[in-house]
Scaffold this active site. Structure first.
Site, PDB file in Angstrom:
ATOM      1  N   PRO A  34      62.877  76.368  45.748  1.00 31.06           N
ATOM      2  CG  PRO A  34      61.602  77.977  44.843  1.00 31.06           C
ATOM      3  CD  PRO A  34      61.715  76.565  44.877  1.00 31.06           C
ATOM      4  NE  ARG A  75      56.751  76.695  46.393  1.00 36.77           N
ATOM      5  CZ  ARG A  75      57.976  76.161  46.923  1.00 36.77           C
ATOM      6  NH1 ARG A  75      58.433  77.251  47.867  1.00 36.77           N
ATOM      7  NH2 ARG A  75      58.281  75.233  46.980  1.00 36.77           N
ATOM      8  N   GLY A 114      63.281  71.012  51.413  1.00 33.25           N
ATOM      9  CA  GLY A 114      64.001  72.295  51.714  1.00 33.25           C
ATOM     10  C   GLY A 114      64.854  72.319  52.913  1.00 33.25           C
ATOM     11  NE  ARG A 115      62.557  75.540  57.954  1.00 35.22           N
ATOM     12  CZ  ARG A 115      61.562  76.208  57.359  1.00 35.22           C
ATOM     13  NH1 ARG A 115      60.725  75.407  56.405  1.00 35.22           N
ATOM     14  NH2 ARG A 115      61.309  77.435  57.667  1.00 35.22           N
ATOM     15  CE1 TYR A 173      58.332  87.860  49.668  1.00 31.19           C
ATOM     16  CE2 TYR A 173      58.104  85.488  49.097  1.00 31.19           C
ATOM     17  CZ  TYR A 173      58.613  86.480  49.893  1.00 31.19           C
ATOM     18  OH  TYR A 173      59.413  86.227  50.956  1.00 31.19           O
ATOM     19  CD  GLN A 206      60.167  80.811  43.522  1.00 27.92           C
ATOM     20  OE1 GLN A 206      60.640  81.736  44.397  1.00 27.92           O
ATOM     21  NE2 GLN A 206      59.055  79.970  44.018  1.00 27.92           N
ATOM     22  CB  ALA A 234      62.455  84.181  45.099  1.00 27.11           C
ATOM     23  CB  CYS A 260      65.587  83.707  49.445  1.00 26.11           C
ATOM     24  SG  CYS A 260      64.167  84.281  48.601  1.00 26.11           S
TER      25      CYS A 260
END
Length: 366
Positions: free
Chosen positions: A25, A238, A330-331, A190, A103, A61, A27
């Protein structure tokens, strides 16, 4: 040839995933209407990764209530309109042969921030600009946060129970929206991470204090979500498996929490780290995999890991050596939405066994 383990299937409950190169995930902060409803960007964004051959796509998310958004531009699953819009995305991914999870999260004291785009300002968005009052285990803000307007509101017990209900309701909408799996966001500073970390949870009631009190909210959220979804739907969580501070959350703590999450029906632990406090993190390719391996071994649960896993050989070797069961790109995926196709080529997987869409097959390397 022997199929590389990166491209061997993985079963989680009733879901068979065709390979172990997954999209984590990430954002997008792209809900311009600020109403939590995913739009055209989300359809094209996630569809591109289905075309690229990822074994599981985990959507960004997605807040369980309006106050749980990281920014006003986040997606949500607190109403039917959002679920219907997400259905357009999941239908497209499925039409391309992909699998997609979502997520579910609540940002807690890290909510109502500017969207993390170029030029991001580290501040809370005030109510006059569409923001709201962030909530947390206490009224203490996070490290380095510059507040504009309201401070953090310490949640009451009734408000905590309502958030648990919101997670369950969002999970039911995720089923309606056509998602194949659900991940609970309990990482990166979070809300759920704020509750289990001793750095942020200094409550003295039943939702804080000792380890049992601090673990209570993430476990109860997982229990509620598990009860709200079909028995054959996988449930992932996660975690930030360490705060990277000697006075904070540790990998041993994560082992204990993971054991409790497994008892209430979590099927896979998605290992990340940090995000709840200022800390020096020794980043390097695959740097979170050894911690994931410890949890895999000691909690006896499948795990995935994220963290600079950009090269196919590294991804395949982490699975082959038993550190993880899947890797999240991810990246690397943002740079190359066809990452699994390149990985298949570099690992020697024949084209007819690689996850090519027929419309793109002429682009194969050989």
């Amino acid at each position: 040839m022997t199929r590389p383990v990166l491209f061997q299937p993985l079963e989680l409950r009733g879901l068979t995933l065709p390979n172990r190169a997954w999209l984590p995930p990430m954002c997008q902060y792209s809900v311009e209407a600020q109403d939590g409803v995913p739009a055209q960007w989300h359809l094209l964004h996630y569809g591109s990764f289905a075309i690229g051959g990822f074994g599981l796509i985990i959507a960004e998310a997605t807040a369980v209530n309006p106050e749980g958004r990281i920014s006003p531009y986040d997606t949500g699953l607190w109403n039917g309109e959002q679920a219907s819009a997400w259905r357009t995305v999941t239908d497209a991914v499925h039409a391309l042969g992909g699998r997609i999870g979502v997520q579910l999260g609540h940002a807690g004291r890290k909510a109502s921030t500017s969207r993390w785009w170029p030029g991001y300002r580290n501040e809370v968005v005030p109510a006059s600009q569409g923001g709201w009052t962030p909530v947390g285990p206490t009224s203490q803000p996070g490290d380095g946060k510059e507040f504009v307007g309201e401070a953090v509101h310490a949640l009451t017990e009734d408000e905590i129970l309502a958030i648990i209900d919101d997670f369950a309701a969002a999970a039911r909408r995720a089923v309606t929206a056509g998602f194949d799996a659900i991940e609970i966001h309990s990482a990166h500073g979070y809300l759920l991470h704020q509750f289990y970390s001793p750095l942020s949870n200094t409550r003295t009631d039943g939702w804080g204090g000792d380890l049992d009190g601090r673990l209570r909210l993430p476990v109860e959220v997982a229990r509620a979500v598990r009860a709200a979804i079909p028995d054959d739907m996988p449930l992932l969580t996660r975690l930030s498996v360490t705060d990277w501070r000697p006075d904070g959350w540790t990998v041993d703590d994560s082992v204990e929490l993971t054991r409790r999450l497994k008892e209430v029906g979590v099927d896979l632990l998605d290992a990340s780290s940090g995000g709840n406090s200022s800390a020096r993190i020794p980043v390097a390719p695959g740097y979170q995999a050894p911690m994931a391996a410890q949890i895999r071994s000691q909690a006896d649960i499948p795990v995935s890991a994220v963290g600079m896993i950009w090269e196919p050989q590294l991804a395949d070797s982490l699975i082959a050596e038993g550190s993880v069961d899947a890797v999240l790109i991810g990246r690397g995926a943002l740079r190359d939405s066809n990452w699994p196709l390149r990985a298949a080529h570099e690992l020697g997987l024949p084209n007819d066994l690689a996850p090519w869409q027929p419309q793109r097959f002429r682009g194969a390397w050989q």
